[in-house]
Design a protein around this motif. Structure first.
Motif, short mmCIF file in Angstrom:
data_model
loop_
_atom_site.label_atom_id
_atom_site.label_comp_id
_atom_site.label_asym_id
_atom_site.label_seq_id
_atom_site.Cartn_x
_atom_site.Cartn_y
_atom_site.Cartn_z
N ASP A 145 0.85 -1.19 0.00
CA ASP A 145 0.00 0.00 0.00
C ASP A 145 0.89 1.24 0.00
OD1 ASP A 145 -1.87 1.99 0.32
OD2 ASP A 145 -2.90 1.03 2.00
N ALA B 21 0.11 4.21 0.49
CA ALA B 21 -0.24 5.10 1.60
C ALA B 21 0.56 4.77 2.86
CB ALA B 21 -1.73 5.00 1.90
N GLU B 22 1.02 3.53 2.97
CA GLU B 22 1.77 3.11 4.16
C GLU B 22 3.28 3.13 3.93
OE1 GLU B 22 0.21 -0.73 4.92
OE2 GLU B 22 -1.81 -0.01 5.44
N ASN B 23 3.70 3.62 2.77
CA ASN B 23 5.12 3.65 2.42
C ASN B 23 5.50 5.03 1.92
OD1 ASN B 23 6.28 0.59 2.26
ND2 ASN B 23 4.08 0.64 1.81
N ASP C 235 -3.18 1.95 -3.51
CA ASP C 235 -3.09 3.24 -2.82
C ASP C 235 -4.41 3.49 -2.11
OD1 ASP C 235 -2.67 5.78 -1.91
OD2 ASP C 235 -2.03 6.61 -3.83
N SER C 236 -4.46 3.18 -0.82
CA SER C 236 -5.70 3.29 -0.06
C SER C 236 -6.14 4.73 0.14
CB SER C 236 -5.56 2.59 1.29
OG SER C 236 -4.51 3.16 2.06
N ARG C 237 -5.29 5.70 -0.23
CA ARG C 237 -5.69 7.10 -0.14
C ARG C 237 -6.74 7.44 -1.18
NH1 ARG C 237 0.10 9.76 -1.01
NH2 ARG C 237 -0.15 8.31 -2.77
N ASP D 275 -11.36 0.10 -0.11
CA ASP D 275 -10.71 -1.07 0.48
C ASP D 275 -10.94 -2.31 -0.39
OD1 ASP D 275 -9.31 -2.24 2.90
OD2 ASP D 275 -11.13 -3.46 2.87
N THR E 276 -8.64 -2.50 -3.36
CA THR E 276 -7.24 -2.81 -3.04
C THR E 276 -7.04 -4.27 -2.64
OG1 THR E 276 -7.35 -2.29 -0.66
CG2 THR E 276 -6.95 -0.44 -2.18
#
Length: 407
Positions: A289, A291-293, A375-377, A381, A384
């Protein structure tokens, strides 16, 4: 069967370069044995050869693909039915299994890159490539607005006829006085995707699968070309994964539809069965994801494409080479990461027009294994975490069937 079934790991790791070269020099991949060659080859089979900007000799394509001459042809495209998906479930498909016993059918051809519906449908319909059609992914940059557009429904997209300017094989044949019929769901008759990629045919819509088969067979009583679209394998594959019981059940129904097509078509009708891409089962443990990186998100203005084939658009002051380096460092063997210049030079999109080049990502990310990049932004959900995905250049996604039968 001649083709050996490779291991799943082997199919998921190989990321070849797709080429659209001269068929004489490149007849294995990207030349004659390619989705973009099917309609030009079929046009030669019915005696009205249509050349395109990348395929200049339709008769040579016909010979190379092994398409016999006929007065009437039905081309059935099964969305999401890759060659290896078919081979690994062939015990559930008596009709298709019988076709694969013919050596000329027992080999894959290639689809375009990215291996996704919008890109493949346009390459199929025009006999060209994403670098000419301007349809290079599920989402891509709209060069008129600078924002991201979606090309299934053409949300926030350039108008279909302005984006996709290549003539379709359908409209070229129709202009020559040839009957051309397209059979599918009624809602697709005037859809933006149909206008862009498959315009020119007389559309016959029916809600019932057998109704669509019967419409194709009725149309084929008159010499010419008939196109039949079958979408269920892709739809169920995304929802449940192609290795699921639900997909196998749908696959059995698709096989029966095609068997009915064979039984009901007028005697002597040529039937050509292809697909737009294959499908991979995703692995939640290989999901990355953005968004988490933060190191992946840095310098990236827009994330286009799809989970198996990203197009990253750089911020104006960010060097795409820096983005590519950071993604390579983070992903390692999980993906092939290329700058746009590298991907274009390697032929990923075929011939690329100057107007199309800015539509392509500054950095292209092609997944290996069962990896997905999301990209969860900006994505739901559910989007993804799809069990079934496609878009990259592994053999499981790129290899498609081209099966030839005569009613």
């Amino acid at each position: 069967m001649n083709a050996e079934i490779a291991s799943m790991d082997e199919l998921l790791q190989t990321i070849p370069t797709v080429r659209y070269g001269d068929w004489r020099r490149d007849a294995v991949r990207g030349g004659a044995l390619h989705l973009s060659a099917v309609l030009p080859a079929v046009s030669a089979a019915i005696g009205h050869p249509v050349a395109t900007r990348i395929h200049h000799d339709p008769e040579a394509l016909r010979v190379a693909l092994g398409v016999p001459k006929a007065d009437s042809v039905i081309v059935a495209l099964v969305d999401g039915l890759g060659y290896w998906n078919l081979r690994m479930r062939v015990g559930h498909s008596p009709y298709l299994r019988a076709l694969l016993r013919d050596e000329s059918n027992d080999r894959p051809i290639a689809t375009c890159a990215p291996s996704t519906t919008v890109a493949a449908m346009a390459a199929f319909g025009t006999g060209t490539c994403p670098g000419l059609t301007g349809m290079a992914g599920y989402t891509q940059r709209n060069t008129q607005t600078g924002e991201l557009s979606q090309l299934i429904q053409f949300d926030n997209a350039i108008a279909p006829l302005d984006l996709q300017r290549e003539p379709t094989v359908f409209e070229t044949l129709r202009a020559a006085g040839v009957r051309v019929t397209s059979c599918g769901l009624p809602k697709f008759a005037g859809s933006p995707l149909t206008k862009a990629a498959l315009r020119g045919a007389d559309y016959k819509g029916d809600m019932r699968p057998l109704g669509r088969v019967r419409a194709a067979c009725e149309a084929s009583k008159t010499p010419g070309l008939t196109y039949l679209y079958i979408r269920d394998a892709d739809k169920v594959g995304h929802a449940y994964g192609w290795e699921s019981e639900q997909w196998t059940a749908v696959f059995e129904r698709v096989d029966e539809q095609l068997a009915q097509l064979h039984r009901l078509a007028p005697r002597g009708t040529l039937i050509v069965i292809v697909a737009d891409h294959g499908m991979v089962g995703s692995d939640p443990d290989q999901r990355v994801d953005i968004a988490e990186n933060p190191e992946l998100a840095r310098g990236v203005a827009l994330v286009g494409g799809e989970p198996r084939s990203l197009m990253l658009y750089a911020e104006p002051d960010c060097d795409p080479n820096d983005i590519a380096r950071r993604w390579r460092d983070r992903l390692g063997d999980a993906a092939l990461v290329r700058t746009r210049d590298e991907a274009v030079d390697q032929g990923m999109f075929g011939v690329v027009e100057p107007r199309v080049r800015p539509m392509l990502g500054d950095v292209l990310v092609s997944a290996a294994g069962r990896a997905t990049f999301v990209d969860s932004r900006i994505q739901t959900d559910k989007a993804t975490r799809l069990p079934g995905v496609h878009g990259s250049q592994t053999a499981l996604e790129m290899d498609i069937p081209c099966l030839i039968d005569v009613a």
